[in-house]
Write a protein that holds these residues in place. Structure first.
Motif, PDB file in Angstrom:
ATOM      1  N   GLY A 345     132.755 -23.562  -1.843  1.00 52.78           N
ATOM      2  CA  GLY A 345     131.925 -23.299  -0.683  1.00 52.78           C
ATOM      3  C   GLY A 345     132.100 -24.357   0.390  1.00 52.78           C
ATOM      4  N   LEU A 346     131.992 -23.928   1.627  1.00 57.54           N
ATOM      5  CA  LEU A 346     132.016 -24.830   2.773  1.00 57.54           C
ATOM      6  C   LEU A 346     130.574 -24.996   3.243  1.00 57.54           C
ATOM      7  CD1 LEU A 346     133.564 -26.417   4.996  1.00 57.54           C
ATOM      8  CD2 LEU A 346     133.663 -24.263   6.284  1.00 57.54           C
ATOM      9  N   TYR A 347     130.092 -26.234   3.247  1.00 52.95           N
ATOM     10  CA  TYR A 347     128.694 -26.518   3.549  1.00 52.95           C
ATOM     11  C   TYR A 347     128.567 -27.439   4.755  1.00 52.95           C
ATOM     12  CZ  TYR A 347     127.827 -24.788  -1.207  1.00 52.95           C
ATOM     13  OH  TYR A 347     127.769 -24.027  -2.342  1.00 52.95           O
ATOM     14  N   LYS A 348     127.624 -27.146   5.599  1.00 50.45           N
ATOM     15  CA  LYS A 348     127.276 -28.044   6.682  1.00 50.45           C
ATOM     16  C   LYS A 348     126.537 -29.243   6.088  1.00 50.45           C
ATOM     17  CE  LYS A 348     126.276 -28.953  11.170  1.00 50.45           C
ATOM     18  NZ  LYS A 348     127.283 -29.198  12.214  1.00 50.45           N
ATOM     19  N   VAL A 349     126.865 -30.455   6.542  1.00 48.97           N
ATOM     20  CA  VAL A 349     126.138 -31.635   6.080  1.00 48.97           C
ATOM     21  C   VAL A 349     124.649 -31.436   6.374  1.00 48.97           C
ATOM     22  CG1 VAL A 349     125.700 -34.074   6.568  1.00 48.97           C
ATOM     23  CG2 VAL A 349     128.034 -33.263   6.244  1.00 48.97           C
ATOM     24  N   GLY A 350     123.837 -31.604   5.337  1.00 47.30           N
ATOM     25  CA  GLY A 350     122.415 -31.301   5.449  1.00 47.30           C
ATOM     26  C   GLY A 350     122.044 -30.002   4.767  1.00 47.30           C
ATOM     27  N   PHE A 351     122.965 -29.444   3.944  1.00 43.60           N
ATOM     28  CA  PHE A 351     122.655 -28.180   3.261  1.00 43.60           C
ATOM     29  C   PHE A 351     121.582 -28.394   2.196  1.00 43.60           C
ATOM     30  CE2 PHE A 351     125.921 -29.997   0.562  1.00 43.60           C
ATOM     31  CZ  PHE A 351     125.706 -29.502  -0.715  1.00 43.60           C
ATOM     32  N   LYS A 352     120.916 -27.311   1.820  1.00 41.61           N
ATOM     33  CA  LYS A 352     119.710 -27.410   0.998  1.00 41.61           C
ATOM     34  C   LYS A 352     119.934 -27.124  -0.483  1.00 41.61           C
ATOM     35  CE  LYS A 352     116.745 -25.943   4.804  1.00 41.61           C
ATOM     36  NZ  LYS A 352     115.838 -24.882   5.291  1.00 41.61           N
ATOM     37  N   HIS A 353     120.813 -26.183  -0.782  1.00 47.82           N
ATOM     38  CA  HIS A 353     121.047 -25.776  -2.162  1.00 47.82           C
ATOM     39  C   HIS A 353     122.408 -25.108  -2.232  1.00 47.82           C
ATOM     40  CE1 HIS A 353     120.061 -21.661  -0.900  1.00 47.82           C
ATOM     41  NE2 HIS A 353     119.058 -22.216  -0.251  1.00 47.82           N
ATOM     42  N   HIS A 354     122.850 -24.758  -3.425  1.00 43.85           N
ATOM     43  CA  HIS A 354     124.245 -24.327  -3.590  1.00 43.85           C
ATOM     44  C   HIS A 354     124.565 -22.995  -2.911  1.00 43.85           C
ATOM     45  CE1 HIS A 354     122.659 -21.828  -6.947  1.00 43.85           C
ATOM     46  NE2 HIS A 354     123.731 -21.089  -6.744  1.00 43.85           N
ATOM     47  N   LYS A 355     123.547 -22.226  -2.536  1.00 42.88           N
ATOM     48  CA  LYS A 355     123.805 -20.959  -1.856  1.00 42.88           C
ATOM     49  C   LYS A 355     123.681 -21.081  -0.333  1.00 42.88           C
ATOM     50  CE  LYS A 355     123.041 -17.272  -4.595  1.00 42.88           C
ATOM     51  NZ  LYS A 355     122.303 -16.158  -5.209  1.00 42.88           N
ATOM     52  N   ASP A 356     123.456 -22.270   0.131  1.00 44.01           N
ATOM     53  CA  ASP A 356     123.275 -22.516   1.561  1.00 44.01           C
ATOM     54  C   ASP A 356     124.622 -22.862   2.207  1.00 44.01           C
ATOM     55  OD1 ASP A 356     121.986 -22.853   3.976  1.00 44.01           O
ATOM     56  OD2 ASP A 356     121.358 -24.912   3.547  1.00 44.01           O
ATOM     57  N   TYR A 357     125.613 -22.011   1.980  1.00 43.89           N
ATOM     58  CA  TYR A 357     126.963 -22.292   2.461  1.00 43.89           C
ATOM     59  C   TYR A 357     127.244 -21.587   3.783  1.00 43.89           C
ATOM     60  CZ  TYR A 357     127.455 -17.836   0.007  1.00 43.89           C
ATOM     61  OH  TYR A 357     127.257 -16.561  -0.429  1.00 43.89           O
ATOM     62  N   VAL A 358     128.266 -22.082   4.473  1.00 45.25           N
ATOM     63  CA  VAL A 358     128.746 -21.434   5.692  1.00 45.25           C
ATOM     64  C   VAL A 358     129.740 -20.334   5.333  1.00 45.25           C
ATOM     65  CG1 VAL A 358     130.028 -21.783   7.852  1.00 45.25           C
ATOM     66  CG2 VAL A 358     128.391 -23.510   7.056  1.00 45.25           C
ATOM     67  N   GLY A 359     130.617 -20.631   4.388  1.00 48.91           N
ATOM     68  CA  GLY A 359     131.604 -19.669   3.913  1.00 48.91           C
ATOM     69  C   GLY A 359     132.101 -20.104   2.548  1.00 48.91           C
ATOM     70  N   TYR A 360     132.901 -19.252   1.907  1.00 46.03           N
ATOM     71  CA  TYR A 360     133.429 -19.593   0.589  1.00 46.03           C
ATOM     72  C   TYR A 360     134.746 -18.874   0.362  1.00 46.03           C
ATOM     73  CZ  TYR A 360     132.008 -14.990  -1.025  1.00 46.03           C
ATOM     74  OH  TYR A 360     131.888 -13.641  -1.181  1.00 46.03           O
ATOM     75  N   VAL A 361     135.505 -19.403  -0.588  1.00 47.06           N
ATOM     76  CA  VAL A 361     136.725 -18.727  -1.058  1.00 47.06           C
ATOM     77  C   VAL A 361     136.703 -18.783  -2.577  1.00 47.06           C
ATOM     78  CG1 VAL A 361     138.092 -19.253   0.988  1.00 47.06           C
ATOM     79  CG2 VAL A 361     138.061 -20.869  -0.910  1.00 47.06           C
ATOM     80  N   TRP A 362     137.329 -17.790  -3.188  1.00 42.39           N
ATOM     81  CA  TRP A 362     137.399 -17.767  -4.645  1.00 42.39           C
ATOM     82  C   TRP A 362     138.420 -18.798  -5.130  1.00 42.39           C
ATOM     83  CZ3 TRP A 362     133.552 -15.437  -6.843  1.00 42.39           C
ATOM     84  CH2 TRP A 362     132.929 -14.379  -6.186  1.00 42.39           C
ATOM     85  N   ALA A 363     138.071 -19.495  -6.179  1.00 41.30           N
ATOM     86  CA  ALA A 363     138.962 -20.515  -6.735  1.00 41.30           C
ATOM     87  C   ALA A 363     140.081 -19.822  -7.519  1.00 41.30           C
ATOM     88  CB  ALA A 363     138.182 -21.464  -7.646  1.00 41.30           C
ATOM     89  N   LYS A 364     141.304 -20.167  -7.205  1.00 36.36           N
ATOM     90  CA  LYS A 364     142.444 -19.505  -7.834  1.00 36.36           C
ATOM     91  C   LYS A 364     142.527 -19.828  -9.325  1.00 36.36           C
ATOM     92  CE  LYS A 364     145.271 -19.281  -3.648  1.00 36.36           C
ATOM     93  NZ  LYS A 364     146.571 -19.634  -3.026  1.00 36.36           N
ATOM     94  N   GLN A 365     143.117 -18.893 -10.060  1.00 31.64           N
ATOM     95  CA  GLN A 365     143.156 -19.019 -11.516  1.00 31.64           C
ATOM     96  C   GLN A 365     144.550 -19.259 -12.086  1.00 31.64           C
ATOM     97  OE1 GLN A 365     140.443 -18.787 -13.932  1.00 31.64           O
ATOM     98  NE2 GLN A 365     139.491 -19.408 -12.026  1.00 31.64           N
ATOM     99  N   GLU A 366     145.572 -19.336 -11.232  1.00 35.30           N
ATOM    100  CA  GLU A 366     146.926 -19.444 -11.787  1.00 35.30           C
ATOM    101  C   GLU A 366     147.107 -20.768 -12.531  1.00 35.30           C
ATOM    102  OE1 GLU A 366     147.301 -20.930  -7.478  1.00 35.30           O
ATOM    103  OE2 GLU A 366     146.390 -19.212  -8.505  1.00 35.30           O
ATOM    104  N   GLU A 367     148.105 -20.767 -13.410  1.00 32.76           N
ATOM    105  CA  GLU A 367     148.409 -21.952 -14.204  1.00 32.76           C
ATOM    106  C   GLU A 367     149.124 -22.979 -13.328  1.00 32.76           C
ATOM    107  OE1 GLU A 367     147.568 -22.623 -17.274  1.00 32.76           O
ATOM    108  OE2 GLU A 367     146.507 -20.715 -17.536  1.00 32.76           O
ATOM    109  N   ALA A 368     148.461 -24.066 -13.049  1.00 31.98           N
ATOM    110  CA  ALA A 368     149.049 -25.138 -12.244  1.00 31.98           C
ATOM    111  C   ALA A 368     148.120 -26.337 -12.316  1.00 31.98           C
ATOM    112  CB  ALA A 368     149.245 -24.702 -10.799  1.00 31.98           C
ATOM    113  N   ASP A 369     148.706 -27.515 -12.108  1.00 35.59           N
ATOM    114  CA  ASP A 369     147.874 -28.717 -12.111  1.00 35.59           C
ATOM    115  C   ASP A 369     147.004 -28.775 -10.866  1.00 35.59           C
ATOM    116  OD1 ASP A 369     148.874 -29.547 -14.525  1.00 35.59           O
ATOM    117  OD2 ASP A 369     150.422 -30.834 -13.650  1.00 35.59           O
ATOM    118  N   TYR A 370     147.592 -28.401  -9.736  1.00 36.10           N
ATOM    119  CA  TYR A 370     146.866 -28.422  -8.469  1.00 36.10           C
ATOM    120  C   TYR A 370     146.833 -27.014  -7.886  1.00 36.10           C
ATOM    121  CZ  TYR A 370     147.118 -33.505  -8.632  1.00 36.10           C
ATOM    122  OH  TYR A 370     146.978 -34.825  -9.007  1.00 36.10           O
ATOM    123  N   HIS A 371     145.706 -26.650  -7.347  1.00 39.70           N
ATOM    124  CA  HIS A 371     145.511 -25.320  -6.795  1.00 39.70           C
ATOM    125  C   HIS A 371     145.157 -25.450  -5.320  1.00 39.70           C
ATOM    126  CE1 HIS A 371     145.181 -23.828 -10.995  1.00 39.70           C
ATOM    127  NE2 HIS A 371     144.572 -24.988 -11.176  1.00 39.70           N
TER     128      HIS A 371
END
Length: 516
Positions: A345-371
């Motif tokens: 999630g992308l959060y504005k500094v001063g956010f209140k809780h984990h659903k108080d996001y500006v936007g989000y992207v799904w975390a990739k699942q492929e096999e790799a050390d860095y995603h």
């Protein structure tokens, strides 16, 4: 309803925001049926007031639990979130033989940098003659509250327990005139000796190991609402210290060999190195919305590091100056069980809780050390500002990775403004945890996304230095908690608005340098 200003109540003018966690316990929050139905759709007014006041200082709601009028809120500085793990909540009803939740206890447990802590907020039976019933209910709460899949399954199995709330213990033997005379003459020790809870420590096994600082403030009950005058109604309740904050360290030696709490004072520790220091314990006479006066305390917890690495480390550039910059890279720890429902999630500094996001992207699942993940134009804010990226784990229902703040300065054809306030409402529901919410759709919280337009431009230079998932841990020498604003709100209301701080604190000098 909460008062207009709770700054003093939260102690925000003390220590310049260097407290790491706030634990807030409320009782008698309005729990009428129509009010509870509204709270299912919207946050209650007390949760909203606390989030509004704490978020500018960098405090994020970690979890909450509500049982009718009993409410528990746990806040922490945003950069501690990856190290607060195994968060669970429990409720126990004791009213009407266990069928009604006007009395009972709500708790939240978690592992804090590898050390288990449990916060228990109780509202026990009222009236002078019910001291034994209060103890029976407390024992029932301890027996019934069991946590799943944890080394510490029961409340008392945790390394540290904070017990607070309207415990409703009264002053025995003395009549009302004698009690009021002692208060007027500041002879509180005489009253403390007749306090039912203090007397029970000598005979009740379940209280062994529980400590409490000296009661140097006047009894907090019962007042005429809107005044600091003790009860003048026909009931004429005897003043009493009904509202209390106690703590307990898990036993490493037979507690029978330990001196009692009054001799031990306000500092306690385990042979393992865990130490609890109480800095102050006070009431707040200036708050008059209730027939009780709220009480608060500041503690420092000091213990060796056990966990010093986040489960997910997120790396991001210092600035996003174009849509093409809106990427980040993350790496998960080998022992971290990821889910296809995890997101960043992308959060504005001063956010209140984990659903108080500006936007989000799904975390990739492929096999790799860095995603590597990329935010689309519609997920980005309008204008500029300071933001934070956080990794949300669906399995743990918590944020397990955070970045330091970074800047976003994107070109826009419309006047710059703050991020949209259309983030999902936080809901504090009866007998359910905020962090336990699961969604069926591919959205962390259902809401329509606003389409935002941007003029694309070529990638402009930005700093090459990346920010890791959390600030350098050696800088955090102490963990200060402010548990227990044990505050009864006779006329408390519980509806509210949608939710919406970030400030790196200095560590307390008292914490020493052995860890958190």
């Amino acid at each position: 309803m909460p008062p207009d200003d709770i700054t003093a109540l939260l102690g925000l003018h003390v220590g310049d925001g260097n407290t790491d966690m706030y634990i807030i316990g409320l009782q008698e929050v309005n729990s009428m049926i129509n009010k509870r139905l509204k709270d299912v759709l919207f946050t209650d007014q007390w949760s909203d007031a606390c989030m509004e006041r704490l978020s500018p200082f960098g405090y994020i709601l970690v979890t909450s639990q509500r049982m009718q009028g009993v409410l528990l809120l746990v806040f922490a500085k945003y950069y501690h979130l990856p190290f607060l793990r195994g968060v669970q909540t429990e409720t126990t009803r004791t009213g009407l033989g266990g069928y009604w939740g006007n009395k009972g206890g709500v708790s939240a447990r978690m592992s804090v940098f590898g050390h288990t802590i449990c916060f228990l907020n109780c509202h026990l039976p009222a009236h002078m003659e019910n001291s034994e019933q209060r103890m029976e209910d407390f024992e029932s709460i301890l027996q019934q509250q069991q946590f799943e899949g944890q080394a510490a399954t029961g409340v008392l199995d945790h390394d540290v327990v904070f017990w607070f709330g309207d415990l409703n213990f009264r002053i025995d033997e003395l009549e009302i005139p004698a009690v009021k005379t002692a208060i007027d003459n500041n002879k509180l020790t005489m009253l403390w000796e007749k306090d039912q809870l203090n007397m029970a420590k000598d005979s009740e096994t379940v209280l062994v190991g529980f400590l409490e600082g000296p009661l140097k403030f006047p009894p907090t009950y019962k007042f005429d609402v809107g005044t600091d005058t003790y009860d003048t109604s026909g009931k004429k309740r005897k003043p009493a210290w009904t509202d209390r904050i106690l703590w307990r360290l898990r036993a490493t030696a037979p507690f029978g060999q330990a001196p009692n709490a009054r001799k031990r004072g306000s500092v306690s520790g385990l042979s393992s190195g865990t130490k609890v220091t109480q800095h102050f314990y006070r009431s707040h006479m200036e708050y008059m919305v209730s027939d009780h006066k709220p009480v608060s305390s500041i503690f420092t917890l000091q213990f060796p590091y056990k966990v010093d690495m986040p489960l997910v480390t997120i790396m991001v550039e210092d600035e996003w100056n174009s849509i093409a910059d809106a990427t980040c890279t993350f790496k998960a720890a080998p022992n971290f069980a990821r889910s296809s429902w995890d997101w960043i999630g992308l959060y504005k500094v001063g956010f209140k809780h984990h659903k108080d996001y500006v936007g989000y992207v799904w975390a990739k699942q492929e096999e790799a050390d860095y995603h590597r993940v990329t935010f689309t134009e519609e997920e980005l804010p309008k204008g500029s500002g300071d933001f934070i990226l956080c990794y949300y784990s669906n399995n743990t229902s918590t944020l397990v990775g955070v970045t330091e703040p970074f800047q976003i300065q994107l070109p826009t054809s419309s006047p710059a403004g703050s991020p949209s306030d259309d983030s999902s409402d936080f809901t504090s529901e009866d007998d359910s945890t905020v962090d336990g919410m699961k969604t069926k759709s591919r959205s962390p919280s259902p809401r329509k996304k606003k389409q935002r337009t941007r003029h694309r431009q070529s990638r402009s230079p930005s700093h090459s230095r990346s920010r890791s998932g959390s600030p350098a841990l050696p800088e955090m020498k102490g963990l200060k908690l402010q548990p227990g604003l044990a505050h009864n709100t006779t006329d408390g209301s519980a509806s509210g608005n949608a939710p919406e701080g970030t400030d790196r604190e200095k560590v307390s000098a008292e914490a020493g340098n052995t860890g958190l």
